[in-house]
Structure formats: C-alpha cells, structure tokens
Design a protein around this motif. Structure first.
Motif, PDB file in Angstrom:
ATOM      1  N   LEU A 107       0.999  -1.526  -0.017  1.00 39.71           N
ATOM      2  CA  LEU A 107       0.297   0.365   0.010  1.00 39.71           C
ATOM      3  C   LEU A 107       1.298   1.612  -0.196  1.00 39.71           C
ATOM      4  O   LEU A 107       0.189   2.381  -0.420  1.00 39.71           O
ATOM      5  CB  LEU A 107      -0.968  -0.149   0.942  1.00 39.71           C
ATOM      6  N   MET A 108       2.344   0.950   0.794  1.00 35.65           N
ATOM      7  CA  MET A 108       3.160   2.307   0.462  1.00 35.65           C
ATOM      8  C   MET A 108       2.962   2.520  -0.655  1.00 35.65           C
ATOM      9  O   MET A 108       3.984   3.955  -1.473  1.00 35.65           O
ATOM     10  CB  MET A 108       3.947   2.358   1.468  1.00 35.65           C
ATOM     11  N   TYR A 109       3.729   1.443  -1.389  1.00 38.34           N
ATOM     12  CA  TYR A 109       3.839   1.854  -2.550  1.00 38.34           C
ATOM     13  C   TYR A 109       2.656   2.423  -3.386  1.00 38.34           C
ATOM     14  O   TYR A 109       3.357   3.254  -4.413  1.00 38.34           O
ATOM     15  CB  TYR A 109       4.607   0.304  -3.540  1.00 38.34           C
ATOM     16  N   ILE A 110       1.820   2.075  -3.416  1.00 39.86           N
ATOM     17  CA  ILE A 110       0.534   2.507  -4.503  1.00 39.86           C
ATOM     18  C   ILE A 110       0.386   4.099  -4.054  1.00 39.86           C
ATOM     19  O   ILE A 110       0.251   4.766  -4.920  1.00 39.86           O
ATOM     20  CB  ILE A 110      -0.317   1.544  -3.784  1.00 39.86           C
ATOM     21  N   TRP A 111       0.393   3.823  -2.485  1.00 41.92           N
ATOM     22  CA  TRP A 111      -0.009   5.150  -2.489  1.00 41.92           C
ATOM     23  C   TRP A 111       1.525   6.452  -2.071  1.00 41.92           C
ATOM     24  O   TRP A 111       0.504   7.392  -2.823  1.00 41.92           O
ATOM     25  CB  TRP A 111      -0.869   5.258  -0.735  1.00 41.92           C
ATOM     26  N   TYR A 112       2.452   6.614  -1.904  1.00 44.20           N
ATOM     27  CA  TYR A 112       3.218   7.264  -1.499  1.00 44.20           C
ATOM     28  C   TYR A 112       4.546   6.674  -2.384  1.00 44.20           C
ATOM     29  O   TYR A 112       5.278   7.668  -2.315  1.00 44.20           O
ATOM     30  CB  TYR A 112       4.207   7.270  -0.254  1.00 44.20           C
ATOM     31  N   ALA A 113       4.570   6.338  -3.774  1.00 42.95           N
ATOM     32  CA  ALA A 113       5.193   6.314  -4.970  1.00 42.95           C
ATOM     33  C   ALA A 113       4.306   5.780  -5.763  1.00 42.95           C
ATOM     34  O   ALA A 113       5.376   4.600  -6.562  1.00 42.95           O
ATOM     35  CB  ALA A 113       6.787   5.014  -4.460  1.00 42.95           C
ATOM     36  N   PRO A 114       3.652   6.667  -6.358  1.00 33.43           N
ATOM     37  CA  PRO A 114       3.055   5.848  -7.967  1.00 33.43           C
ATOM     38  C   PRO A 114       4.076   6.659  -8.643  1.00 33.43           C
ATOM     39  O   PRO A 114       3.450   5.569 -10.183  1.00 33.43           O
ATOM     40  CB  PRO A 114       1.913   6.858  -7.525  1.00 33.43           C
ATOM     41  N   GLU A 115       4.936   7.081  -8.443  1.00 32.90           N
ATOM     42  CA  GLU A 115       6.055   7.341 -10.209  1.00 32.90           C
ATOM     43  C   GLU A 115       7.073   7.007 -10.073  1.00 32.90           C
ATOM     44  O   GLU A 115       7.912   7.224  -8.758  1.00 32.90           O
ATOM     45  CB  GLU A 115       5.491   8.624 -10.178  1.00 32.90           C
ATOM     46  N   PRO A 116       7.831   6.675 -10.780  1.00 26.46           N
ATOM     47  CA  PRO A 116       9.271   6.585 -10.942  1.00 26.46           C
ATOM     48  C   PRO A 116      10.340   7.384 -10.019  1.00 26.46           C
ATOM     49  O   PRO A 116      11.070   7.389  -9.686  1.00 26.46           O
ATOM     50  CB  PRO A 116       9.714   5.652 -12.416  1.00 26.46           C
TER      51      PRO A 116
ATOM     52  N   LEU B 165      12.925   8.956  -3.126  1.00 26.83           N
ATOM     53  CA  LEU B 165      13.210   9.188  -1.981  1.00 26.83           C
ATOM     54  C   LEU B 165      12.173   8.275  -0.816  1.00 26.83           C
ATOM     55  O   LEU B 165      12.678   7.414  -0.297  1.00 26.83           O
ATOM     56  CB  LEU B 165      13.178  10.366  -1.112  1.00 26.83           C
ATOM     57  N   ASN B 166      11.163   7.596  -1.518  1.00 26.59           N
ATOM     58  CA  ASN B 166      10.117   7.437  -0.840  1.00 26.59           C
ATOM     59  C   ASN B 166      10.233   5.737  -1.093  1.00 26.59           C
ATOM     60  O   ASN B 166       9.775   4.693  -0.803  1.00 26.59           O
ATOM     61  CB  ASN B 166       8.143   7.967  -1.512  1.00 26.59           C
ATOM     62  N   ILE B 167      10.282   5.038  -2.309  1.00 28.00           N
ATOM     63  CA  ILE B 167      10.531   4.157  -2.649  1.00 28.00           C
ATOM     64  C   ILE B 167      12.201   3.624  -2.418  1.00 28.00           C
ATOM     65  O   ILE B 167      12.439   2.702  -1.908  1.00 28.00           O
ATOM     66  CB  ILE B 167      11.171   3.794  -4.025  1.00 28.00           C
ATOM     67  N   PHE B 168      12.786   4.381  -1.516  1.00 25.27           N
ATOM     68  CA  PHE B 168      14.159   4.050  -1.025  1.00 25.27           C
ATOM     69  C   PHE B 168      13.615   3.511   0.430  1.00 25.27           C
ATOM     70  O   PHE B 168      14.101   3.253   1.279  1.00 25.27           O
ATOM     71  CB  PHE B 168      15.209   5.672  -0.645  1.00 25.27           C
ATOM     72  N   TYR B 169      12.697   4.698   1.229  1.00 23.10           N
ATOM     73  CA  TYR B 169      12.644   4.196   2.371  1.00 23.10           C
ATOM     74  C   TYR B 169      11.636   2.958   2.652  1.00 23.10           C
ATOM     75  O   TYR B 169      11.579   2.506   3.405  1.00 23.10           O
ATOM     76  CB  TYR B 169      11.030   5.293   2.861  1.00 23.10           C
TER      77      TYR B 169
ATOM     78  N   ASP C 129       4.228  17.482  -2.622  1.00 26.91           N
ATOM     79  CA  ASP C 129       4.961  16.753  -3.511  1.00 26.91           C
ATOM     80  C   ASP C 129       3.853  16.111  -3.974  1.00 26.91           C
ATOM     81  O   ASP C 129       3.597  15.451  -3.668  1.00 26.91           O
ATOM     82  CB  ASP C 129       5.507  16.181  -2.471  1.00 26.91           C
ATOM     83  N   ASN C 130       4.743  15.605  -5.607  1.00 28.41           N
ATOM     84  CA  ASN C 130       3.536  14.644  -6.003  1.00 28.41           C
ATOM     85  C   ASN C 130       3.239  12.879  -5.756  1.00 28.41           C
ATOM     86  O   ASN C 130       2.352  12.494  -6.092  1.00 28.41           O
ATOM     87  CB  ASN C 130       3.999  14.944  -7.915  1.00 28.41           C
ATOM     88  N   CYS C 131       4.191  13.307  -5.206  1.00 32.68           N
ATOM     89  CA  CYS C 131       4.945  11.802  -4.541  1.00 32.68           C
ATOM     90  C   CYS C 131       3.478  11.502  -3.245  1.00 32.68           C
ATOM     91  O   CYS C 131       3.239  10.236  -2.872  1.00 32.68           O
ATOM     92  CB  CYS C 131       6.038  11.406  -4.249  1.00 32.68           C
ATOM     93  N   ILE C 132       3.385  12.538  -2.687  1.00 32.62           N
ATOM     94  CA  ILE C 132       1.900  12.486  -1.086  1.00 32.62           C
ATOM     95  C   ILE C 132       0.556  12.769  -2.184  1.00 32.62           C
ATOM     96  O   ILE C 132      -0.162  12.860  -1.331  1.00 32.62           O
ATOM     97  CB  ILE C 132       2.362  12.245  -0.314  1.00 32.62           C
TER      98      ILE C 132
END
Length: 397
Positions: free
Chosen positions: A202-211, A215-219, A268-271
């Motif tokens: 779910l965190m990948y879907i919600w907080y890392a929707p784009e490549p 930073l979020n992908i790393f977390y 941010d676009n990521c969140i």
C-alpha cells in the motif's frame, strides 16, 4: 423485609467500598490510581499546548512584543507550545527529583507520589503560567534542549517496545505454554508478516506512484530489506529466536516508515494522491488519535521501569513499590519535550497548520532514523548473548 434489608446492606457495602477507594486515593495509599492522575495531567498539558499553537494568538497578544517573535504569527504559536511544554517538564522533573529511589510503600516519598493532589495541582498550574513570563531567548534555548530530551524519550520507548516483544516471545516459548501455544504463535506470526507485506504494498501504491519518487521508494524498499534481514538473523541456528519477534518488529518498523512518509510536507507529487484522500474531519480524527497515542505511549512506557534493570529479580516484597516512581516521572518529563517537538514539527521556525502534528522534513528523518535504530537495537539484543557467551568460553579456555 429480608430482601429490603439485604439490598440496603449491599448499598451500604458499595458505598463503603467507594468511600474506602476515595480515602485510599486521598491518603496516598493507592499508587496504581495515582499514575492515571498523572496521565490525565499530561493529557491536559498536551491539549493546552495544542490550544496555544492553534488558538492562542488572540489570547496571548503580549507575546507579540517579545524580541524573538518580532510579532510573527507562526513563532507565537511555536513559543506557546514550548512554554506549556517547559511548565510540564518542570513539574515532572520536580516529581522525579523528589521520588527517585523510592522503594518501600512506607517511605514518605510514596505518600508524596500518591497523594497531596491539591498541592500538586497548584504547582502544575503555577509551572504552566510561569514560562509565559520568561524571555523569548530562554524559550528558544529550551526548544534546542527539547530536541535531545525528545530523542531520549524515543530511545526509552524503543527499548520498552523491544523488551515487551522479546518477553512475549519468551512467554510463548516457556515450558508451561510451549506445547499449547504453537498454533497461536504461528497464526500471530503469519498475521504479522501478512500485515507487513500489505502495508509495504500500500505504501508503494500511495506514496510512490511514479518512478521519480526515489526517496519514498528508498524508504519503503529499505524497510522491506530490514524486515528480511531481521527474519534471517532470528532464524539463524545460533540465534534461534523464532519468527514471532521479527514479525512483531516488522509491524513496528513498517509503522515507523509509514509515519515518516506521512510526515512529509504536502505539495509533493509523491504524496499528493494520499493527501487528496484526507478530509477535514479525517484530519481532526487523526490529530485526536495522535494526541491519545502520545499520552498512552508515555503512560505505558513510564510504568515499564523493569526493562532497564540489569538485575531482574522476580521476587517482590509486599511493601515494595509497584513500579519505579522516579523512572515514571522521568519518562513523563522527556515526554513533555517529545509532544512539543511533534506539535512544532521538530523545528521552532517551521509553520504548522491547524489540526496537524509531526509534519515536516525534520519529522520525517527523525522517524526514519528511529526505524533504523530500532532494527539495530533489536539485532544487538539477539546477537549480544552469543557474543558474551563466546567471550566467556574463550576466557575459560
């Protein structure tokens, strides 16, 4: 007649019990009830700090004249939080100094800890008011010190949580429950891993929707790696700690990762996708829940003084205090600094919106570092006994 007599006697019995409970609480012979009173005072301090931040600008107009604020609206709210926090800290650090080392219920300090409520309420109100007359430079200095105190609180809370997880695992593996609780352990461990994996997805879907959300992908990815590493170390033949403790620790670090990403500033676009799902009422509910979590976490950590005892003695005399009074108040003192940091986003110059808590890049990195530290402490608790045992074997040979 007999029925009426029995009912009246029952009523008198219940009244006498209630009056006896009140008398015990008033006469300082009920330390278990005293902890709830301290927790309620701590909750009031949290609410006062929040009110000073979000709604204190009209009531605290005199603070606009302080040199540090220069009439700034955001600085006024931040200083209001720090001043309430300072008053709460002084109250609990005073209680710490006056009760540390209490070991017997017959001690005079036990009476001070569990009673004298009118005097302590007057002291708490006085300590809450006095910081509002202190210069702004002193409050800003306290804000810098509060960073360290809040870090101490996080470390104490971390050790308490890990100690509870290891205790729960040892309880299931004891000779009394090892046979009857095997299925329960497997179900609890499996459920923990399933929740961890679902949370990571779910965190990948919600907080890392784009490549581009590197930073979020790393977390999130690093959290998954840490979960796998903890499981591998726990299942190592020399460690043999089972799968329950890494599963429960996985829940904790996934929660810390989620809290860290949720603390990132909006825009941010990521969140943006996750932030758009929130509404005003949901933000209010989240804020209220966060305040309650702070109070409950401080309360539960404060009564867990045994997790810091190097020599654990299971035998306890009847006249021993039920928990460490000094440690209890010390946790609340550092908790006063902790809730101040959450309400100002760990940055005295960072503006905070209403009904928000623990938002900002500083808050994000505090959560991430806390997650990594939790894994290091947990792994050390697994490996340390093996290292000490090997050293003792080497010295004897």
């Amino acid at each position: 007649m007999d029925t009426r007599a029995s009912s009246s006697s029952n009523e008198r019995g219940s009244i006498s019990k209630n009056s006896s409970w009140f008398t015990q609480f008033r006469n300082a012979s009920n330390p278990w009830m005293a902890r709830y009173a301290y927790g309620f005072i701590f909750l009031l301090a949290n609410l006062l700090a929040w009110a000073a931040r979000d709604y204190g600008h009209g009531a605290l107009t005199e603070m606009k004249r302080s040199k540090g604020c220069n009439g700034g609206r955001d600085c006024l709210g931040t200083e209001g939080v720090l001043r309430v926090s300072l008053g709460c800290f002084i109250f609990y650090i005073m209680m710490f100094l006056s009760t540390v080392g209490t070991s017997k219920l017959s001690d005079t300090r036990d009476s001070w800890h569990s009673g004298w409520w009118l005097a302590k309420i007057v002291l708490w109100i006085s300590f809450t008011i006095i910081p509002f007359f202190l210069p702004s430079a002193f409050i800003q200095l306290y804000g810098q010190i509060a960073h360290f105190g809040a870090g101490v609180f996080l470390l104490i809370q971390l050790i308490s949580i890990i100690t509870f997880i290891t205790w729960l695992n040892d309880w299931f593996q004891s000779d009394k429950y090892v046979d009857r609780c095997q299925i329960h352990v497997m179900l609890l461990a499996t459920a923990s891993y399933v929740v961890c994996l679902v949370g990571i997805i779910l965190m990948y879907i919600w907080y890392a929707p784009e490549p581009s959300c590197l930073l979020n992908i790393f977390y999130i990815t690093w959290t998954l790696v840490l979960l796998q590493f903890m499981t591998s170390v726990s299942l190592h033949p020399k460690v043999n700690a089972g799968i329950l403790t890494p599963g429960l620790m996985g829940l904790y670090i996934v929660f810390l990762c989620w809290s860290a990403i949720r603390s990132e500033p909006a825009g941010d676009n990521c969140i943006r996708k996750a932030a758009s799902m929130t509404t005003d009422w949901l933000s209010i509910i989240s804020f209220v829940v966060a305040i309650l979590v702070i109070v409950i976490a401080t309360f539960s950590t404060g009564i867990d003084s045994k997790c810091f005892q190097f020599r654990k003695d299971d035998t306890q005399a009847e006249d021993d205090v039920p928990y460490g009074y000094g440690f209890f108040h010390f946790v609340f003192a550092t908790g006063a600094m902790y809730f101040a940091m959450l309400l100002i986003g760990w940055n005295a110059h960072h503006p905070m919106r209403k009904w928000t808590i623990d938002v900002g890049w500083t808050s994000t990195w505090v959560r991430i570092v806390n997650e990594w530290l939790a894994v290091c402490v947990y792994l050390w608790m697994l490996v340390a006994p093996i290292i000490w045992k090997s050293r003792q074997t080497t010295e004897t040979t």
